[in-house]
Write an enzyme that holds these catalytic residues in place. Structure first.
Site, short mmCIF file in Angstrom:
data_model
loop_
_atom_site.label_atom_id
_atom_site.label_comp_id
_atom_site.label_asym_id
_atom_site.label_seq_id
_atom_site.Cartn_x
_atom_site.Cartn_y
_atom_site.Cartn_z
CG ASP A 30 -0.18 -2.70 -2.63
OD1 ASP A 30 -0.93 -3.35 -1.84
OD2 ASP A 30 -0.31 -2.46 -3.75
CB ILE A 31 2.47 -3.51 -7.38
CG1 ILE A 31 3.13 -3.55 -8.67
CG2 ILE A 31 0.77 -3.88 -7.77
CD1 ILE A 31 3.44 -4.53 -9.52
CG ASN A 87 -9.02 -6.02 2.24
OD1 ASN A 87 -9.83 -5.24 3.24
ND2 ASN A 87 -8.36 -5.53 1.26
CB VAL A 96 -3.63 -11.32 -3.24
CG1 VAL A 96 -2.44 -12.52 -2.98
CG2 VAL A 96 -3.47 -10.57 -4.34
CG HIS A 100 -2.58 -9.13 1.60
ND1 HIS A 100 -3.01 -10.47 1.15
CD2 HIS A 100 -3.03 -8.27 1.24
CE1 HIS A 100 -4.07 -9.72 0.34
NE2 HIS A 100 -4.03 -8.45 0.59
CG HIS A 102 -3.31 -3.66 2.65
ND1 HIS A 102 -3.29 -3.45 1.36
CD2 HIS A 102 -4.14 -4.86 2.53
CE1 HIS A 102 -3.84 -4.29 0.45
NE2 HIS A 102 -4.63 -5.12 1.43
P1 AMP Z 1 -6.25 -7.29 -1.22
O1 AMP Z 1 -7.51 -6.48 -1.65
O2 AMP Z 1 -6.18 -7.00 0.35
O3 AMP Z 1 -6.22 -8.69 -1.54
O4 AMP Z 1 -4.86 -6.54 -1.79
C1 AMP Z 1 -4.14 -7.11 -2.56
C2 AMP Z 1 -3.01 -6.20 -2.74
O5 AMP Z 1 -1.95 -6.54 -3.52
C3 AMP Z 1 -3.37 -4.86 -3.69
O6 AMP Z 1 -3.29 -3.82 -2.81
C4 AMP Z 1 -2.45 -4.76 -4.76
O7 AMP Z 1 -2.15 -3.63 -5.34
C5 AMP Z 1 -1.29 -5.68 -4.18
N1 AMP Z 1 -0.40 -6.47 -5.15
C6 AMP Z 1 -0.92 -7.20 -6.31
N2 AMP Z 1 0.01 -7.87 -7.02
C7 AMP Z 1 1.10 -7.17 -6.65
C8 AMP Z 1 2.59 -7.39 -6.81
N3 AMP Z 1 3.10 -8.16 -7.66
N4 AMP Z 1 3.51 -6.72 -5.81
C9 AMP Z 1 3.18 -6.06 -4.91
N5 AMP Z 1 1.76 -5.83 -4.64
C10 AMP Z 1 0.80 -6.42 -5.25
#
Ligand code: AMP
Ligand code: ZN
Length: 114
Positions: A30-31, A87, A96, A100, A102
């Protein structure tokens, strides 16, 4: 071309730090980590969230969990422990819309009764 951020990561159009890959699943860092170790595991099949995933391709949930199991076993998280969070939609804070999972660990995690 897909407009989905995580599909672009799968295609290699956006860079990521991959930690796991097989035919159907990708795992990457995760970024913006929320724990010492924070990974995201996704199916290469696009779906918006687990509701959509269950309808389109329920087998992919098993594939993702098997991948998480393999990864955590091989990377020292099995014994120390980890948390899997998914989520779904507005109240969860999903941002996103490519399903996914986490995977959080590497230190004691707060919340959820901890
Ligand atoms: P969510 O709130 O469950 O949709 O989480 C989306 C996750 O994606 C967050 O923890 C972000 O930090 C992560 N994220 C967003 N863009 C990227 C990226 N380019 N590479 C890796 N993780 C990302
Ligand atoms: Zn996608």
């Amino acid at each position: 071309m897909s407009d989905c951020l995580f599909c672009k990561i799968i295609e290699g159009e956006i860079p990521s730090k991959k930690v796991y890959e097989d035919d159907t699943v990708l795992g990457f860092e995760d970024i913006k980590p929320n724990a010492k170790e924070h990974y995201l595991f996704i199916s290469k099949d696009h779906s918006k969230n687990v509701n959509d995933m269950s309808e389109k391709n329920p087998d992919s949930i098993v594939h993702v969990y098997n991948a998480i199991r393999k990864f955590t076993r091989e990377n020292g998280l099995e014994e120390s422990g980890f948390r899997v969070v998914t989520n779904t939609n507005r109240n969860s804070g999903q941002v996103v819309f490519h399903t996914h999972f986490h995977v959080l660990g590497g230190e004691p995690l707060k919340g959820f009764g901890a």
